[in-house]
Design an enzyme around this catalytic site. Sequence first.
Site, PDB file in Angstrom:
ATOM      1  N   CYS A 134     -21.015 -14.060  13.715  1.00  0.00           N
ATOM      2  CA  CYS A 134     -22.282 -13.798  13.041  1.00  0.00           C
ATOM      3  C   CYS A 134     -22.389 -14.735  11.835  1.00  0.00           C
ATOM      4  O   CYS A 134     -21.488 -14.779  10.999  1.00  0.00           O
ATOM      5  CB  CYS A 134     -22.344 -12.353  12.562  1.00  0.00           C
ATOM      6  SG  CYS A 134     -21.898 -11.121  13.801  1.00  0.00           S
ATOM      7  N   HIS A 346      -3.747   1.701   7.842  1.00  0.00           N
ATOM      8  CA  HIS A 346      -2.687   2.477   7.197  1.00  0.00           C
ATOM      9  C   HIS A 346      -3.096   3.943   7.081  1.00  0.00           C
ATOM     10  O   HIS A 346      -2.317   4.853   7.393  1.00  0.00           O
ATOM     11  CB  HIS A 346      -2.405   1.876   5.824  1.00  0.00           C
ATOM     12  CG  HIS A 346      -1.337   2.566   5.042  1.00  0.00           C
ATOM     13  ND1 HIS A 346      -0.054   2.062   4.926  1.00  0.00           N
ATOM     14  CD2 HIS A 346      -1.346   3.722   4.323  1.00  0.00           C
ATOM     15  CE1 HIS A 346       0.672   2.875   4.170  1.00  0.00           C
ATOM     16  NE2 HIS A 346      -0.100   3.892   3.787  1.00  0.00           N
ATOM     17  N   GLU A 347      -4.323   4.182   6.631  1.00  0.00           N
ATOM     18  CA  GLU A 347      -4.784   5.566   6.468  1.00  0.00           C
ATOM     19  C   GLU A 347      -4.968   6.256   7.819  1.00  0.00           C
ATOM     20  O   GLU A 347      -4.671   7.445   7.966  1.00  0.00           O
ATOM     21  CB  GLU A 347      -6.088   5.596   5.665  1.00  0.00           C
ATOM     22  CG  GLU A 347      -6.007   4.942   4.298  1.00  0.00           C
ATOM     23  CD  GLU A 347      -4.792   5.380   3.487  1.00  0.00           C
ATOM     24  OE1 GLU A 347      -4.370   6.539   3.608  1.00  0.00           O
ATOM     25  OE2 GLU A 347      -4.250   4.543   2.748  1.00  0.00           O
ATOM     26  N   HIS A 350      -1.646   7.505   8.840  1.00  0.00           N
ATOM     27  CA  HIS A 350      -1.310   8.818   8.278  1.00  0.00           C
ATOM     28  C   HIS A 350      -1.956   9.935   9.086  1.00  0.00           C
ATOM     29  O   HIS A 350      -1.334  10.961   9.359  1.00  0.00           O
ATOM     30  CB  HIS A 350      -1.764   8.894   6.821  1.00  0.00           C
ATOM     31  CG  HIS A 350      -0.877   8.170   5.862  1.00  0.00           C
ATOM     32  ND1 HIS A 350       0.497   8.189   5.960  1.00  0.00           N
ATOM     33  CD2 HIS A 350      -1.165   7.408   4.766  1.00  0.00           C
ATOM     34  CE1 HIS A 350       1.016   7.473   4.975  1.00  0.00           C
ATOM     35  NE2 HIS A 350       0.030   6.984   4.245  1.00  0.00           N
ATOM     36  N   HIS A 356       5.290   6.824   5.452  1.00  0.00           N
ATOM     37  CA  HIS A 356       5.660   5.501   4.964  1.00  0.00           C
ATOM     38  C   HIS A 356       7.003   5.079   5.541  1.00  0.00           C
ATOM     39  O   HIS A 356       7.926   5.888   5.664  1.00  0.00           O
ATOM     40  CB  HIS A 356       5.724   5.498   3.434  1.00  0.00           C
ATOM     41  CG  HIS A 356       4.374   5.613   2.792  1.00  0.00           C
ATOM     42  ND1 HIS A 356       4.198   6.038   1.497  1.00  0.00           N
ATOM     43  CD2 HIS A 356       3.128   5.355   3.265  1.00  0.00           C
ATOM     44  CE1 HIS A 356       2.910   6.033   1.202  1.00  0.00           C
ATOM     45  NE2 HIS A 356       2.242   5.631   2.262  1.00  0.00           N
TER      46      HIS A 356
END
Length: 797
Positions: A134, A346-347, A350, A356
Amino acid sequence: MGSRCGRPGGSPVLLLLPLLLPSCPLRSARMFPGNAHGELVTPHWILEGRLWLKVTLEEPILKPDSVLVALEAEGQDLLLELEKKHKLLAPGYTETHYRPDGHPVVLSPNHTDHCQYHGRVRGFRESWVVLSTCSGMSGLIVLSSKVSYYLQPRTPGDTKDFPTHEIFRMEQLFTWRGVQRDKNSQYKAGMASLPHVPQSRVRREARRSPRYLELYIVADHTLFLLQHQNLNHTRQRLLEVANCVDQILRTLDIQLVLTGLEVWTEQDLSRITQDANETLWAFLQWRRGVWARRPHDSTQLLTGRTFQGTTVGLAPVEGICRAESSGGVSTDHSELPIGTAATMAHEIGHSLGLHHDPEGCCVQADAEQGGCVMEAATGHPFPRVFSACSRRQLRTFFRKGGGPCLSNTSAPGLLVLPSRCGNGFLEAGEECDCGSGQKCPDPCCFAHNCSLRAGAQCAHGDCCARCLLKSAGTPCRPAATDCDLPEFCTGTSPYCPADVYLLDGSPCAEGRGYCLDGWCPTLEQQCQQLWGPGSKPAPEPCFQQMNSMGNSQGNCGQDHKGSFLPCAQRDALCGKLLCQGGEPNPLVPHIVTMDSTILLEGREVVCRGAFVLPDSHLDQLDLGLVEPGTGCGPRMVCQDRHCQNATSQELERCLTACHNGGVCNSNRNCHCAAGWAPPFCDKPGLGGSVDSGPAQSANRDAFPLAMLLSFLLPLLPGAGLAWCYYQLPTFCHRRGLCCRRDPLWNRDIPLGSVHPVEFGSIITGEPSPPPPWTSCQQRSHPPSLDLLSDPANSELT
């Protein structure tokens, strides 16, 4: 976090683990600071085998399904083989923004009309590419684990006629941005070269039943302002981030499917502050409304604001698929989409139960390659791969019943349009896809055209074995928890049916809890998760006295200002979790014991709670709070920190429709017990549901045999009597046996037989004596045959 943080039991830890970044400036203008310049290049589209058109900064005229792009980098000609990500946007995909009066505007664009591509570089076996076409081309070009580039358009004022783009070595890019390597730093900051996706993943992904994460992304009002209030630019930013997140999640064999984008063009619709914890839980509360209107698996907020400290992302651990916790927040902290995408991935990790990575866990990529996604602190370059520890945690999460919603697209063709054979993903028009011909040992599949070999029925999936479909009723996904239900192969598909579980509100744990999103939260379970197997809930007076205080020792949560809220007496069991016994210290890091003592019947009773260390750098929800869905009394359940009626009219209606022959699943269909058939458990059958696939008994031949016998056995007495009437008199006389004529029924009754009026007593095990012998002219048989007249020796068959 260490492995002790894992949740071996049932419900998700509502623990918030942020991703940390160094406090260096990350947001910048489009051009890099100082005299930073990359190599000037002009990419060209190649269509029909010939150089066709240079890539300009305007919206592309064509958005082909597959295309070649030629460009030069450091004197080397590169040919990019690009393919549009057809699975990126789901059918029914929507885009939402708001009018000045606050009314939403919901658009349903063609879900194939986008300019997000992925692919590889011809001639480089370890290469991969993620690009947006784009307004020019921007994205990552990875040749190997040691060499990678970032391509981006030049600003319009710099392009003149040509060249139109700049290409940078990734290590150049991050060095120019002012990030210095510091081997002693707690944060990773190194020269960038991004690791390639392991080729072994291709075969693993194709052979298992696929998992899809249906994602809904929201941009807050601040992010919209940072994009100069340009709705199209904001939209493209979100799509670029989603494209990169998809590439990262594929290292976990999970494919992202974007169900919708939403931009808060007028104002924020949930409270967003510098407090990441407050922002997250306000957003999750708002998320319930959009989830009810448009079900999906996870909702992610991308904000233009900066959180306090070094936190750039936050999400509940194991929150995926749960209405109240399946989401997260991330700051758009990086100029590059890959940086923000690494935070969002990363989230999402979780939410999938990943903690971690402990030190030494990430062996897939060192600091110079970006490290691993689930490391607690990260800097430059941005990580692109999940560690082996994360993969093990994910398998454990799935085994114990986590993430059922990720399996609800059992046929990958539902999300696919044009495809490319040899990419390792089963797509529309393909019977199989085992990757490139050089790396395809699959005996079921022809690699050159992605078709099944002669005699093969399948090549991939949990219901495929040795190129043949498993028979209907073969278990393919056992029940993982009290609130889960098993699934069975259908006999027609190589994939296990979508994962279903008990309908919310169904009793579990022997009546001590009630199912919620496939989990069975109980006080006992939560105490043991914090304090170990020797722990148990404190007496109820502990909850009533302590949780009415409204302080750190006892409360019903916090308000938006962070002040503790006291519990009403009826809600006391829904506040602070209070336990007794177990280990002296909590099993979860950064949490300490907080013991309180009350007097109960003249003796001191210890009420043990947990408290998060304020300097732990974990801006997290109070882990010591009782989880939603926990039972708080007979037919009562905790919800939103209140003890509410657990009776569900929806559940009651469903159970009534099941005729007491089964339970209700999450699709509101009957899951029948063995012996009853779906859909309503009102007819004989094997059990299961219309969603689970046909159940099958342990011995697949036993049920047909039982059905046959149940039909034939009632006919045997009548058949025996008929045989006696027509055949036995002749048989008796021929053998010299004496018979007598029954004057009542005017028929011969053989000795030792049963009179019809005594049939009922015979069935109940009460033998009738045989009729007396009558005189015969001849009796040629020895007296030993008299045992037939001995009631003690009679047998009924």
